[in-house]
Every structure is written in C-alpha cells, then in structure tokens.
Design an enzyme around this catalytic site. Structure first.
Site, PDB file in Angstrom:
ATOM      1  CB  SER A 102      -1.013  -0.061   1.166  1.00  0.00           C
ATOM      2  OG  SER A 102      -1.633   1.146   1.296  1.00  0.00           O
ATOM      3  CG  ASP A 241      -2.812   4.136  -1.241  1.00  0.00           C
ATOM      4  OD1 ASP A 241      -3.680   4.101  -2.234  1.00  0.00           O
ATOM      5  OD2 ASP A 241      -2.730   3.403  -0.431  1.00  0.00           O
ATOM      6  CG  ASP A 245      -6.249   0.807  -0.583  1.00  0.00           C
ATOM      7  OD1 ASP A 245      -5.346   1.491  -0.524  1.00  0.00           O
ATOM      8  OD2 ASP A 245      -6.226  -0.099   0.257  1.00  0.00           O
TER       9      ASP A 245
END
EC number: 5.4.2.10
Length: 445
Positions: A102, A241, A245
């Site tokens: 992430s 990012d 998400d």
C-alpha cells in the site's frame, strides 16, 4: 480468538527478504490460502500487484503455492487493489490476491486476500489460513496441478467499471485536473478514466521504476501535487496511494482535502439528492470537525476501530453505505465492495460538477479541528501503552482538554509504531500535548 502470527490489519506485510515476506513463506501462504478458499469449484484466483520490484518474485512464489493446491492463477499485472476485488467478482474466482504494501516504501511488500464476493477476509478465515500454515505443505497429483495465465483485458474492464460510477448526464469537460498516481498501480488506469470522461489532465507520479512507489508523491506526500495544482492553475488535484485504495485531494489553492472531508462531501451530496441511506462510519482517528458537521446536517455518525476492514464491519452492522478513514480509505457500498480511490474521486467530482461549486467551497461546511499525530518507533519487549508514566501523561492531557478534544494512543497494525493523536480547538496547545505524551512513550519504550 487465538493470537495471530502473520496477519495484521491489512494482510501479511513486512520487509522483503525477511520473514514473512520471503519466497518460501509466500509460496506456502499461497498453498494454505488455496486449502481454505477453494470452495466454489471454479479453481480460479485473480492475482494483482502494485509496481514494487519485489512483486515479480512474490507473484511467482504465490503461483507455485496455488498450483500445488490445484488452483489456477490469473495474473493482472500492476493493478489497483479495488480492481482486483472487482475482477474477482466478475470472473467468479475463488479469491483475489493483491501483492502490495500500500502506502509503505518499495522495500516493504505484503499479501492481502479478497473473498469471492470481493470483500476482505473476515478474521476467522484468516485464522484458518494461519492454521494451514502450521501444517506440512502437500501437493495434489500431477494431473490436478494448477496452471497460470494472464488477464490481458483486466485494465480495460476496470476502467469501464470506474467510468460507469460517474453520472451519465455529467461530464468532466472544461476541468483541469492534476493526477498523482504515486508511481503505483493506478499509473495506467486513473489518467485514462479521467481523460475518457472529458477532463484535461496533468500527471505526476506516473513513471514507476520498481523502487519509486510512494517516494515523495502520492496520497502520503501531497507536496508535489499541491505545488503542481497551483502552478498549473488547475481546478483541483487527486492523489492516490501505491495500490489505489486511498485518496487525498487538493483544492485550487493547494490546500489538502483528506478522507474525512471527502466522505463529508459525498454524504452531503447524497443527502441533497435524497439518496442518503443511513449515516457515515468514521474511525477513532476521524476529525471531530466531521462529526460536528454531519450532526449539523442531521446525518448519523459512528466510529469504528482504525482500519478499513473495521469501517466495513461497522457499515454492514448498521446497513449504511458511506465509510471513510482520514488517511483516505473511502468505502461506498452502493458502488464497490472495498475502498476504491478512483471511484471515490469520481463521486466528489460529480458533486463539484453537479453543484457548480469548487472543491474548496464544498469543504467550507466542515471546520477541521487541529489534530496532531506523532509516531514513536517501538521495537522493545515492553508495551509502552501499559506504562504508568504514559497513562499519567494521557490522563493529564485529557483533563486539560475536557469535552473540547480527544486523545488516542494505539499501536500501528502495519508498522512498529505507537501512534499518538491529540485533537482540540487550539493548534498550539494540541501540538504541545501530543509531544508531552510522545515523550512519555519514548521514555517507556
């Protein structure tokens, strides 16, 4: 419930080359997941990744583990996390797997799973996978081994889905938008979505090289986006990012618009259209200003634990549709099954176009309380949150704030950090109080 060995708040994550993010462990993780998730009979698993160089190694390891369990791996290549959730549903796969850490730096990576319905796995399923990891790895007979293939049209399918969530009667024509893709998984998706809907776009963070994901770009560092929006005199900017998400926006003056404000705009617009169902879910980190602004509109608000999976649980519990974290996870259950930054951006833009108001004007109904977050690195054996000194510092600050602020101390679910958050009406005092508690935490580590 038994204590987890491997799964954190967002799958399995860590430093590449160190347990658990090693090729041998990830191969066994693929096998263990196959043992638990292969219940539909389709034998297909969708695998996407972000742009980290380690993704090549880890997808090969997953492929081997899944094949040993008799499952077919379908690779999308670099693809946003919500796209994998969507494709898992549309291809009626057993599960979806995303290789990503992430917003973390490139040298971290992780593995997270989606169910056949495109939702993150509940705790009991993750614990079942952990139980399989404790067993010896086996292999189906040769004739039943899984195969691997690529989904060549995955990006196009997801682009069309994103566009379908934007009202057909509206257009992005006449808007100048700066898009920051964090050198991550949205780099070949988001520009096409906004361009095909009619916007003039300027891109930054769209040149991934395997090691520059999230580096001085993206939702966790919007300084480059802020400067570019002002320089180009753009209407606004959108930052994603590394795995797509999370969303942070920037208004025409270069001011940051976070997940709390984005959820507020979407909820208020739904209320205006008479389409709001229930209320809004935030987290323990959600700014008090959002709670006050929603209350003034008569919109119910509740908090969940930190983490988009817990926002989702609270949404389902209340049968509501809108949930968000201030970090930029925005979940819109009438459109998606997980946090989707591109879809969330399109709903905010629909409000901008439909109301003929600027992003700044849409934010004006919500006054943000000063909120200071201090991260303290934690690697010791002792739990500083159990320290008498930390408890005393927290109690002292809470007494001073009274009903006009909040204190939150928690361990990060993805990094070895203690997060100290203090919120109140006076920015100078809030900063002072946050440092007071952070100093106590440091001394107790």
């Amino acid at each position: 419930m038994a204590e987890r060995k491997y799964f954190g708040t967002d799958g399995v994550r860590g430093l590449v080359g160190q347990a658990p993010i090693t090729p041998d462990f990830v191969m066994k993780l693929g096998w263990a997941a196959g043992q638990v998730l292969a219940k539909q009979g389709t034998k297909k698993v969708i695998i996407g990744k972000d742009t980290r160089i380690s993704g090549y190694m880890l997808e090969s390891a997953l492929e081997a583990g899944l094949a040993a369990a008799g499952l077919q791996a379908k690779f999308t290549g670099p693809m946003p996390t919500p796209a994998v959730a969507y494709l898992t549903q549309t291809f009626r796969a057993e599960a979806g797997i995303v290789i990503s850490a992430s917003h973390n730096p490139y040298y971290d990576n992780g593995i997270k799973f989606f169910s056949s319905e495109g939702t993150k796995l509940p705790d009991d399923v993750e614990m079942a996978i952990e139980a399989e990891l404790d067993k010896p790895m086996t292999c189906v007979e040769s004739a039943l081994l899984g195969k691997a293939s690529r989904l060549n049209d995955a990006a196009g399918r997801y682009i069309e889905f994103c566009k379908s969530t934007f009202p057909k009667e509206l257009s992005l024509a006449g808007l100048k938008i700066v898009i920051d893709c964090a050198n991550g998984a949205t780099y070949h998706i988001a520009p096409n979505v906004f361009k095909e809907l009619g916007a003039e776009i300027i891109t930054i963070g769209c040149e991934p090289n395997g090691t520059n994901i999230n580096h001085e770009v993206g939702a966790t560092d919007v300084r480059a986006l802020q400067a570019k929006v002002v320089e180009e005199k753009a209407d606004f900017g959108v930052a994603f990012d590394g795995d797509g998400d999370r969303i942070i926006m920037v208004d025409e003056f270069g001011e940051k618009v976070d997940g709390d404000q984005i959820a507020y705009i979407i909820a208020r617009d739904a209320l205006r259209r008479g389409e709001l169902k229930g209320g809004v879910v935030g987290t323990l980190m959600t700014n008090m200003g959002m709670e006050v602004a929603l209350r003034n509109l008569g919109i119910p608000f509740v908090r969940s634990d930190v983490g988009d999976r817990y926002v989702m649980e609270k949404l389902l519990e209340n049968n509501w549709l809108i949930g968000a974290e201030n970090s930029g996870h925005v979940i819109l259950l009438d459109k998606v099954t997980t946090g989707d930054a591109i879809v969330a951006a399109l709903q905010v833009i629909a409000s901008i176009v439909g109301s003929k108001m600027s992003l700044k004007e849409l934010c004006d109904g919500m006054t943000m309380f000063p909120q200071i977050l201090v991260n303290v690195r934690f690697a010791g054996e002792n739990d500083p949150l159990e320290s008498d000194a930390v408890k005393a510092a927290q109690a002292d600050v809470e007494a001073k704030l009274g009903d006009n602020g909040r204190v939150l101390l928690r361990k990060s679910g993805t990094e070895p950090l203690i997060r100290v958050m203090v919120e109140g009406e006076d920015a100078e005092l809030v900063t002072q109080y946050a440092q007071q508690i952070a100093d106590a935490v440091k001394e107790s580590c």
